[in-house]
Design an enzyme around this catalytic site. Structure first.
Site, PDB file in Angstrom:
ATOM      1  N   HIS A 131      -2.188 -10.303  -1.530  1.00 39.50           N
ATOM      2  CA  HIS A 131      -1.051  -9.414  -1.803  1.00 39.50           C
ATOM      3  C   HIS A 131       0.241 -10.051  -1.295  1.00 39.50           C
ATOM      4  CE1 HIS A 131      -4.220  -6.642  -2.696  1.00 39.50           C
ATOM      5  NE2 HIS A 131      -3.328  -5.908  -3.326  1.00 39.50           N
ATOM      6  N   ARG A 392     -12.036  -7.964  -9.078  1.00 39.09           N
ATOM      7  CA  ARG A 392     -11.308  -6.711  -9.302  1.00 39.09           C
ATOM      8  C   ARG A 392     -10.548  -6.803 -10.615  1.00 39.09           C
ATOM      9  NH1 ARG A 392      -6.232  -3.437  -6.662  1.00 39.09           N
ATOM     10  NH2 ARG A 392      -5.205  -5.465  -6.770  1.00 39.09           N
ATOM     11  N   GLU A 517      -6.965   5.766  -6.484  1.00 36.29           N
ATOM     12  CA  GLU A 517      -5.689   5.439  -5.857  1.00 36.29           C
ATOM     13  C   GLU A 517      -4.523   6.360  -6.177  1.00 36.29           C
ATOM     14  OE1 GLU A 517      -4.579   1.399  -6.795  1.00 36.29           O
ATOM     15  OE2 GLU A 517      -5.755   1.390  -8.618  1.00 36.29           O
ATOM     16  N   ASP A 556      -0.817   3.068  -3.408  1.00 40.43           N
ATOM     17  CA  ASP A 556      -0.517   3.773  -4.650  1.00 40.43           C
ATOM     18  C   ASP A 556      -0.549   5.275  -4.464  1.00 40.43           C
ATOM     19  OD1 ASP A 556      -0.112   2.004  -7.207  1.00 40.43           O
ATOM     20  OD2 ASP A 556      -1.469   0.959  -5.871  1.00 40.43           O
ATOM     21  N   ARG A 594      -5.607  -1.273   2.284  1.00 45.75           N
ATOM     22  CA  ARG A 594      -4.362  -0.973   3.006  1.00 45.75           C
ATOM     23  C   ARG A 594      -3.601  -2.240   3.363  1.00 45.75           C
ATOM     24  NH1 ARG A 594      -5.995  -0.824   8.794  1.00 45.75           N
ATOM     25  NH2 ARG A 594      -4.422   0.707   9.247  1.00 45.75           N
ATOM     26  N   ARG A 729       4.600  -1.794  -9.073  1.00 36.97           N
ATOM     27  CA  ARG A 729       3.518  -1.991  -8.104  1.00 36.97           C
ATOM     28  C   ARG A 729       3.966  -1.458  -6.757  1.00 36.97           C
ATOM     29  NH1 ARG A 729      -0.764  -6.151 -10.170  1.00 36.97           N
ATOM     30  NH2 ARG A 729      -2.003  -4.951  -8.731  1.00 36.97           N
TER      31      ARG A 729
HETATM   32  P1  PGA Z   1      -2.413  -3.360  -5.661  1.00 40.05           P
HETATM   33  O1  PGA Z   1      -2.154  -3.211  -4.116  1.00 40.05           O
HETATM   34  O2  PGA Z   1      -1.096  -3.181  -6.347  1.00 40.05           O
HETATM   35  O3  PGA Z   1      -2.924  -4.758  -5.750  1.00 40.05           O
HETATM   36  O4  PGA Z   1      -3.433  -2.363  -6.018  1.00 40.05           O
HETATM   37  C1  PGA Z   1      -1.342  -2.261  -3.683  1.00 40.05           C
HETATM   38  C2  PGA Z   1      -1.039  -2.540  -2.245  1.00 40.05           C
HETATM   39  O5  PGA Z   1      -1.835  -3.165  -1.552  1.00 40.05           O
HETATM   40  O6  PGA Z   1       0.022  -2.113  -1.804  1.00 40.05           O
END
Ligand code: PGA
Length: 892
Positions: A131, A392, A517, A556, A594, A729
């Site tokens: 991320h 994923r 989510e 999310d 998280r 996002r």
């Molecule tokens: P994602 O992650 O957009 O890859 O689902 C969200 C995040 O970790 O804030």
């Protein structure tokens, strides 16, 4: 730079001084003085000695080059201050180790047998992800780590490094390197770069840290601990919204991981060969060991009486052959590759155990602990794959791909138009049939071809590296049973799902895992899982496996429903899922998605695990570790050990301790919380999704567009071209609010809800007795302390529609004050962090460094958005984003 005197931390003073000296020496007295002037006025202002304007005057006199230098100076100071704090354990949890957890359990009457029984079934996995919230380049982090190592020498009073440099000179040299290293990445980041980074952590930190940690646990438990802690990885397998992750990256990451772990074993066996010089003239060996030595066919005559060494030569040759077979490369040392490759890690382990048993028979004490035990432990934890890679993808993609496969196979022309019941019926029929859908003659879309290539690559990987290399397939935006069945259909195409024969349940070699989510999806999660287990073949499959994972998304759900409703919905989901699993006879494994910022589920993992609802942690838990958190927690084997131990002990306590609340209080507090959450939800939704112009306000008051341009991740910032908040996002959402110091995802709506609830006595009772509310408010308190609406106000002129800006900002300010005031009232404090002095000191130290960065950022944003095209402006904005993120200690 001299650190302000609010800090008592001598390391911060020392490193601040070194940095100041470096700037003076390398960039001249004049620049040093200008930076120092801004710094000292800012510190004085923070202490209330100077008024607000004094800062701006220092900044205004800087030319663009000096501005860049100033931002880098402040960024480096923050980085060094973080380092000093990490060393002094500011971030570490007190008493978060296994020995304390065991003592706490024992004091409550739980004996060691209960602990061991839990650990036998336990699985605790930090899962490293890509991320994009780590703003620092790897080179900067590496220099930082060298400084940490040198500081450790300095602590021990060592004057010289092993290579003969004076320690303090070596530190100054590293700081100078930091100062002269470009902080921003120029080139875009590829998935292969992210793979490099994760492998560096796996190889340099996790490989040595885990076996050493287990050695400590074996002692604490007085028995060999089961290998319940493993490492997971998403990098190279998480393709949700990242078109660059594909079958190729999957192959790449697994091959490189296998190289790393096998090279580690080769080295381990080599070292053991040097160590185990035991002679048959002086110690007896078991017949099994003698046979192993014989089988090695080691030509070394001199070692005729040294069977261990001969046996290890044989192991080495077989391992080298395994390396070559699995990776297609020659092994690292020129090695005899004549042996037969090991079929699997178990076969290699068996040979190591033969050695251990012989040592035990012949040499008692030599057999326990030491290199050999660590090597056996490593094989248990890492196999031939090092870290388990998850897959994923988004449920929408699966729907399209399965739809296309079904259409081409003539099963149904338009799967997307079927309702849920029809989909389930159709997919179950497909899954029961031995026939596959994909045809080599059909012309599929690129998307379908790519998705088929992924599952096929996963099947090949399992055959090559063992089933442990990929075990889980996470489905983003899951909302229904058909989302899970679609993944089974795809897995079946690669032989990873097989229908059961006769009475036997089907077999799934990779587990389909829903990621819930949004607030609504979290609320529906128990119904979806109940319906899932109610499908007879699925219930049987899950029972045969023993457990099923459910993933829950923090960011999310926060973006959807605001902080309080998000954390409450996550808590409720865990609570409501527990009985569903119990009825199904399946152990629940929750996977917490998280990040580092509170708006994305950040905060202490130890407290967060302990605050989980009763029954939702049954020894099995997985947690993502992302972005800047990875370097902070796992920067060195020592800090990794501390953090992993905290995670393990919290899991143990959450699984075995009696619930903190009685059932009656749980229900009473839950009712209150449901009401508070409803009000917080309404307040948050009204502002974010129900306010005319909010979307523009957000895009203009924060550096969102500029953040999207940072080269910090391989994936695009947005899944679609839409500028709706729903489609953004979660990372850039949280990240950009943090930069403008508003940090709305960490608190908005909470103040309104608490103020409206009104029953202060009950709230106080709840926060004192209930770890869930205590940790929720503690995290919010930290965010409030880091946010600053007076600074945010400087960003207001960036919004074109002034009237809308004033109105929206007015609501945000009022909301902040309500959150602040209610928090103080509930926790009986007169100011934020009154009861958390070390966190308070840490944040206060940073604030005077962040404020000038914010002011400068606003100035540069104005010029950039007005069309000035000097490239230093863009660079300055990006540097300021880095610097603020570094100083705040979480990006997004
Ligand atoms: P994602 O992650 O957009 O890859 O689902 C969200 C995040 O970790 O804030």
């Amino acid at each position: 730079m001299a650190a302000p005197s609010i800090t008592q931390n001598p390391d911060i003073r020392f490193l601040g001084r070194v940095l100041g000296d470096v700037i003076r020496e390398t960039s001249g007295e004049a620049l040093f003085r200008r930076i120092e002037y801004i710094r000292s006025t800012s510190v004085d202002r923070a202490r209330g000695i100077l008024s607000g304007d004094s800062i701006a005057s220092g900044l205004e006199s800087l030319g663009l080059d000096d501005m860049l230098a100033f931002v880098r100076g402040f960024m480096l100071f923050s980085m060094l201050a973080n380092l000093a704090e990490d060393r002094q354990g500011v971030a570490a949890e007190p008493e978060a180790d296994l020995a304390h957890a065991l003592a706490r359990l024992e004091a409550k009457g739980l004996d060691r047998a209960a602990v061991m029984a839990l650990l036998e079934r336990a699985l605790i996995v930090p899962v490293l992800t890509a991320h994009p919230t780590e703003v620092r380049r790897k080179s900067m982090i590496d220099h930082r780590n060298h400084i940490a190592e040198l500081m450790a020498l300095r602590d021990r009073g060592v004057a010289e490094t092993a290579s003969g440099d004076r320690v303090e000179d070596a530190i100054a040299r590293q700081v100078a390197l930091l100062w002269q290293t470009r902080a921003l990445r120029r080139e875009r980041l590829f998935v292969a770069d992210e793979i490099d980074t994760v492998l560096a952590y796996l190889r340099e930190v996790f490989l040595p840290a885990l076996p050493a940690l287990y050695a400590r646990w074996d002692r604490a438990l007085g028995a060999r601990a089961p290998s319940f802690l493993r490492v997971g990885n998403w990098i190279g397998g998480d393709r949700d919204g990242n078109p660059y992750v594909n079958a190729e990256t999957l192959r790449l990451v697994l091959a490189r991981a296998a190289e790393a772990v096998l090279a580690y074993y080769l080295e381990g066996v080599h070292e053991l060969g040097a160590e185990l010089s035991i002679s048959t003239e002086l110690a007896a060996v078991t017949p099994e060991l003698a046979a192993l030595a014989e089988a090695a066919q080691d030509p070394g005559r001199a070692r005729g009486d040294e069977p261990y060494r001969r046996a290890l030569t044989g192991l080495y040759a077989r391992l080298a052959a395994t390396y070559q077979a699995l990776t297609g490369q020659a092994p690292p040392r020129a090695a005899r590759v004549s042996g037969e490759p090991y079929a699997d890690p178990a076969a290699f382990r068996a040979d190591l155990v033969t050695i251990a048993q012989s040592l035990r028979a012949g040499a008692g004490a030599l057999a326990t602990g030491g290199k050999l035990s660590r090597l056996i432990r490593a094989v248990d934890c890492f196999g031939f794959h090092l870290a388990t890679l998850d897959l994923r993808q988004n449920a929408d993609v699966h729907e399209r791909v399965v739809g296309e496969l079904l259409a081409h196979a003539g099963v149904t022309p338009d799967y997307a138009t079927l309702d849920e019941a029809e989909r389930i019926a159709l997919l179950r029929r497909e899954l029961a049939s031995p026939r596959l859908l994909a045809s080599p003659f059909a012309r599929y879309s690129d998307e379908t071809l790519s998705e088929l290539a992924i599952v096929r690559a996963a099947a090949e990987a399992q055959a090559r590296y063992g089933a442990g290399c990929i075990q889980i397939y996470n489905i983003s935006k899951s909302e229904s049973v058909s989302d899970l069945l679609e993944v089974h259909v795809l897995l079946k195409e690669a032989g990873l799902y097989r229908p059961g024969e006769g009475e036997a349940p089907p077999e799934a070699r990779i587990m389909a895992v829903p990621l819930f989510e949004t607030i609504a999806d979290l609320q529906n999660a128990p119904d979806v899982m109940r319906a899932w287990f109610a499908l007879p073949e699925i219930g049987a499959l899950a029972r045969a496996r023993g457990h099923q994972e459910v993933m829950v998304g923090y960011s999310d759900s926060n973006k959807d429903g605001g902080y309080l409703t998000s954390v409450w919905s996550l808590h409720r989901a865990g609570q409501a899922l527990a009985p569903v699993f119990e009825e199904a006879g399946v152990t629940m494994q929750l996977f917490h998605g998280r990040g580092g910022a509170v708006g994305r589920g950040g905060g202490s993992s130890f407290a967060a695990i302990l605050a989980q609802p009763p029954g939702s942690v049954q020894g099995r838990i997985r947690i993502t570790e992302q972005g800047e958190v990875i370097a902070a927690k796992y920067g060195t084997p020592e800090s990794a050990a501390t953090n992993l131990e905290a995670m393990a002990s919290a899991t143990l306590l959450a699984s075995l301790e009696a619930p903190a609340l009685s059932a009656a209080d749980q229900a009473r507090f839950g009712d209150a919380m449901a009401r508070i959450s409803e009000a917080a939800f309404a307040s948050y939704r009204d502002l974010v999704y129900g306010t005319e112009g909010f979307r523009h306000f957000f895009r203009q008051i924060t550096p969102l567009p500029e953040i999207a341009g940072l080269k910090i991740g391989s994936r695009p910032a947005s899944r679609t071209k839409s500028d709706r908040i729903e489609d953004l996002r979660a990372i850039p959402w949280v990240f950009s609010w943090a930069q403008a110091r508003i940090m709305l995802p960490g608190w908005y709506g909470v103040g309104d809800a608490l103020a409206a609830f009104g029953d202060m006595a009950l709230l106080r009772e709840m926060v004192e007795a209930w770890p869930f509310l205590a940790s929720t408010l503690a995290n919010m308190e930290m965010v409030l302390a880091k946010s600053d609406l007076a600074i945010a106000e400087h960003y207001l002129p960036l919004v074109e529609d002034r009237a809308a800006a004033e109105a929206i900002f007015g609501r945000i300010k009022a909301g902040w004050s309500r959150a602040h005031d209610s928090l103080l009232a509930i926790t009986r404090q007169t100011r934020l962090l009154e009861k958390h002095p070390s966190l308070d000191a840490s944040i206060r130290l940073r604030l005077p460094y962040i404020e000038p960065l914010n002011l400068l950022q606003v100035e540069l944003l104005k010029r950039h958005r007005a069309g000035e095209d000097d490239p230093r402006i863009r660079e300055g904005i990006e540097l300021s984003i880095n610097a603020i993120a570094t100083a705040l200690r979480n990006s997004g």
